[in-house]
Write a protein that holds these residues in place. Sequence first.
Motif, PDB file in Angstrom:
ATOM      1  N   ILE A   1       0.839  -1.195   0.000  1.00  0.00           N
ATOM      2  CA  ILE A   1       0.000   0.000   0.000  1.00  0.00           C
ATOM      3  C   ILE A   1       0.875   1.246   0.000  1.00  0.00           C
ATOM      4  O   ILE A   1       1.855   1.338   0.740  1.00  0.00           O
ATOM      5  N   GLY A   2       0.519   2.225  -0.814  1.00  0.00           N
ATOM      6  CA  GLY A   2       1.303   3.446  -0.904  1.00  0.00           C
ATOM      7  C   GLY A   2       0.470   4.677  -0.604  1.00  0.00           C
ATOM      8  O   GLY A   2      -0.663   4.590  -0.106  1.00  0.00           O
ATOM      9  N   VAL A   3       1.002   5.842  -0.948  1.00  0.00           N
ATOM     10  CA  VAL A   3       0.329   7.115  -0.681  1.00  0.00           C
ATOM     11  C   VAL A   3      -1.060   7.194  -1.321  1.00  0.00           C
ATOM     12  O   VAL A   3      -2.012   7.650  -0.678  1.00  0.00           O
ATOM     13  N   PRO A   4      -1.241   6.772  -2.612  1.00  0.00           N
ATOM     14  CA  PRO A   4      -2.586   6.866  -3.211  1.00  0.00           C
ATOM     15  C   PRO A   4      -3.655   6.139  -2.405  1.00  0.00           C
ATOM     16  O   PRO A   4      -4.790   6.614  -2.299  1.00  0.00           O
ATOM     17  N   ASP A   5      -3.288   4.976  -1.818  1.00  0.00           N
ATOM     18  CA  ASP A   5      -4.257   4.240  -0.998  1.00  0.00           C
ATOM     19  C   ASP A   5      -4.591   5.024   0.267  1.00  0.00           C
ATOM     20  O   ASP A   5      -5.725   5.018   0.739  1.00  0.00           O
ATOM     21  N   GLY A   6      -3.581   5.720   0.824  1.00  0.00           N
ATOM     22  CA  GLY A   6      -3.818   6.538   2.007  1.00  0.00           C
ATOM     23  C   GLY A   6      -4.733   7.713   1.721  1.00  0.00           C
ATOM     24  O   GLY A   6      -5.558   8.095   2.566  1.00  0.00           O
ATOM     25  N   VAL A   7      -4.602   8.284   0.513  1.00  0.00           N
ATOM     26  CA  VAL A   7      -5.481   9.397   0.117  1.00  0.00           C
ATOM     27  C   VAL A   7      -6.933   8.927   0.083  1.00  0.00           C
ATOM     28  O   VAL A   7      -7.832   9.576   0.628  1.00  0.00           O
ATOM     29  N   GLY A   8      -7.159   7.780  -0.548  1.00  0.00           N
ATOM     30  CA  GLY A   8      -8.519   7.238  -0.623  1.00  0.00           C
ATOM     31  C   GLY A   8      -9.081   6.926   0.748  1.00  0.00           C
ATOM     32  O   GLY A   8     -10.244   7.227   1.043  1.00  0.00           O
ATOM     33  N   GLY A   9      -8.255   6.338   1.611  1.00  0.00           N
ATOM     34  CA  GLY A   9      -8.702   6.000   2.954  1.00  0.00           C
ATOM     35  C   GLY A   9      -9.072   7.226   3.766  1.00  0.00           C
ATOM     36  O   GLY A   9     -10.084   7.238   4.476  1.00  0.00           O
ATOM     37  N   SER A  10      -8.273   8.276   3.641  1.00  0.00           N
ATOM     38  CA  SER A  10      -8.547   9.517   4.369  1.00  0.00           C
ATOM     39  C   SER A  10      -9.865  10.139   3.933  1.00  0.00           C
ATOM     40  O   SER A  10     -10.682  10.573   4.764  1.00  0.00           O
ATOM     41  N   LEU A  11     -10.093  10.187   2.625  1.00  0.00           N
ATOM     42  CA  LEU A  11     -11.328  10.788   2.110  1.00  0.00           C
ATOM     43  C   LEU A  11     -12.554   9.968   2.502  1.00  0.00           C
ATOM     44  O   LEU A  11     -13.603  10.518   2.843  1.00  0.00           O
ATOM     45  N   LYS A  12     -12.427   8.655   2.470  1.00  0.00           N
ATOM     46  CA  LYS A  12     -13.568   7.806   2.835  1.00  0.00           C
ATOM     47  C   LYS A  12     -13.917   7.961   4.314  1.00  0.00           C
ATOM     48  O   LYS A  12     -15.104   7.948   4.681  1.00  0.00           O
ATOM     49  N   ARG A  13     -12.906   8.103   5.137  1.00  0.00           N
ATOM     50  CA  ARG A  13     -13.184   8.326   6.575  1.00  0.00           C
ATOM     51  C   ARG A  13     -13.912   9.651   6.777  1.00  0.00           C
ATOM     52  O   ARG A  13     -14.831   9.750   7.592  1.00  0.00           O
ATOM     53  N   THR A  14     -13.502  10.672   6.025  1.00  0.00           N
ATOM     54  CA  THR A  14     -14.177  11.978   6.120  1.00  0.00           C
ATOM     55  C   THR A  14     -15.631  11.854   5.709  1.00  0.00           C
ATOM     56  O   THR A  14     -16.533  12.410   6.365  1.00  0.00           O
ATOM     57  N   GLU A  15     -15.877  11.127   4.630  1.00  0.00           N
ATOM     58  CA  GLU A  15     -17.253  10.938   4.158  1.00  0.00           C
ATOM     59  C   GLU A  15     -18.076  10.134   5.157  1.00  0.00           C
ATOM     60  O   GLU A  15     -19.249  10.440   5.407  1.00  0.00           O
ATOM     61  N   ASN A  16     -17.472   9.106   5.736  1.00  0.00           N
ATOM     62  CA  ASN A  16     -18.187   8.292   6.726  1.00  0.00           C
ATOM     63  C   ASN A  16     -18.617   9.129   7.927  1.00  0.00           C
ATOM     64  O   ASN A  16     -19.729   8.978   8.445  1.00  0.00           O
ATOM     65  N   MET A  17     -17.742  10.024   8.366  1.00  0.00           N
ATOM     66  CA  MET A  17     -18.087  10.888   9.497  1.00  0.00           C
ATOM     67  C   MET A  17     -19.241  11.820   9.130  1.00  0.00           C
ATOM     68  O   MET A  17     -20.127  12.086   9.954  1.00  0.00           O
ATOM     69  N   SER A  18     -19.255  12.294   7.891  1.00  0.00           N
ATOM     70  CA  SER A  18     -20.346  13.170   7.455  1.00  0.00           C
ATOM     71  C   SER A  18     -21.673  12.423   7.448  1.00  0.00           C
ATOM     72  O   SER A  18     -22.710  12.955   7.852  1.00  0.00           O
ATOM     73  N   VAL A  19     -21.630  11.173   6.971  1.00  0.00           N
ATOM     74  CA  VAL A  19     -22.849  10.351   6.935  1.00  0.00           C
ATOM     75  C   VAL A  19     -23.350  10.086   8.348  1.00  0.00           C
ATOM     76  O   VAL A  19     -24.559  10.141   8.629  1.00  0.00           O
ATOM     77  N   LEU A  20     -22.420   9.800   9.273  1.00  0.00           N
ATOM     78  CA  LEU A  20     -22.806   9.553  10.667  1.00  0.00           C
ATOM     79  C   LEU A  20     -23.432  10.781  11.318  1.00  0.00           C
ATOM     80  O   LEU A  20     -24.181  10.667  12.282  1.00  0.00           O
ATOM     81  N   HIS A  21     -23.122  11.957  10.774  1.00  0.00           N
ATOM     82  CA  HIS A  21     -23.709  13.193  11.299  1.00  0.00           C
ATOM     83  C   HIS A  21     -24.949  13.616  10.511  1.00  0.00           C
ATOM     84  O   HIS A  21     -25.386  14.764  10.598  1.00  0.00           O
ATOM     85  N   GLY A  22     -25.494  12.699   9.720  1.00  0.00           N
ATOM     86  CA  GLY A  22     -26.777  12.956   9.084  1.00  0.00           C
ATOM     87  C   GLY A  22     -26.742  13.492   7.673  1.00  0.00           C
ATOM     88  O   GLY A  22     -27.777  13.883   7.135  1.00  0.00           O
ATOM     89  N   LYS A  23     -25.569  13.515   7.016  1.00  0.00           N
ATOM     90  CA  LYS A  23     -25.489  14.057   5.656  1.00  0.00           C
ATOM     91  C   LYS A  23     -25.496  12.905   4.641  1.00  0.00           C
ATOM     92  O   LYS A  23     -24.721  11.960   4.753  1.00  0.00           O
ATOM     93  N   ASP A  24     -26.374  12.995   3.657  1.00  0.00           N
ATOM     94  CA  ASP A  24     -26.417  11.989   2.591  1.00  0.00           C
ATOM     95  C   ASP A  24     -25.438  12.371   1.482  1.00  0.00           C
ATOM     96  O   ASP A  24     -25.386  13.520   1.049  1.00  0.00           O
ATOM     97  N   ILE A  25     -24.659  11.393   1.021  1.00  0.00           N
ATOM     98  CA  ILE A  25     -23.702  11.611  -0.073  1.00  0.00           C
ATOM     99  C   ILE A  25     -24.016  10.585  -1.159  1.00  0.00           C
ATOM    100  O   ILE A  25     -23.652   9.412  -1.055  1.00  0.00           O
ATOM    101  N   THR A  26     -24.716  11.022  -2.187  1.00  0.00           N
ATOM    102  CA  THR A  26     -25.175  10.093  -3.234  1.00  0.00           C
ATOM    103  C   THR A  26     -24.651  10.455  -4.617  1.00  0.00           C
ATOM    104  O   THR A  26     -24.901   9.721  -5.568  1.00  0.00           O
TER     105      THR A  26
END
Length: 232
Positions: free
Chosen positions: A113-138
């Motif tokens: 795993i390299g930097v590109p995988d870390g970028v994707g992981g970071s963004l997905k965690r940000t999106e997951n937190m937004s969803v947990l706070h009630g925001k829909d991302i479709t």
Amino acid sequence: MHTEIQSMHLRASQKQLTLHTGVYYTGMDDEAHTFCTVSDSLQHSPSAIWAYLTPVLDRIKAEVSDVDTINFYSDGPATQYRQKGNFYLFNKEMADRNMKQATWNFHETSHGIGVPDGVGGSLKRTENMSVLHGKDITTATDFVKTVKTPDSKIRIFQVTEEDVKSKIIEKLKLQPIPGTMKIHQILSVKRGELWYRDLSYNSMEVHEHQGQHLKFFSFWKVIMLYSICSLH
């Protein structure tokens, strides 16, 4: 959607997005510039890949106007990067951008795993937190609005379905380069022509060591032959 029951989220027909992540360095600058292209298109073909790369390359050109050499590094899936369609578009795009030289280098299988995988992981965690706070991302637009903040160091680019369609090359009858799956480096210097070898090496010279000699491939012969056949 965050209020739906669990079984609703397990269906395969849910709306999905494509993320194309990476990092680039320019000139003697040691700073890593991370990026992510997001799209509603689920295409992962070479045509789609170059639609995803286009805004990134445009950004690099805007930052470093005299850039004349680009070196790509990626893994080597046969459906995306290490295949004839990507080889053709790589050569075409580099010629269109007036690059003096460009290389595409493929990591060995299971390179880790390299930097590109870390970028994707970071963004997905940000999106997951937004969803947990009630925001829909479709949609891709929803995604961009959530992660594109002033304090984010990841550069976000959005690509449309039309952008992907504009790169389609399916009508061309391209021939594969012999021994494609053994290739670890391709070099583009001139439109319609590629050099390739089994090992990556930072030189255009022909070396005696096994796997380091450069071999030549021309797209012109294949395309011209197809055009002649079509006339008959």
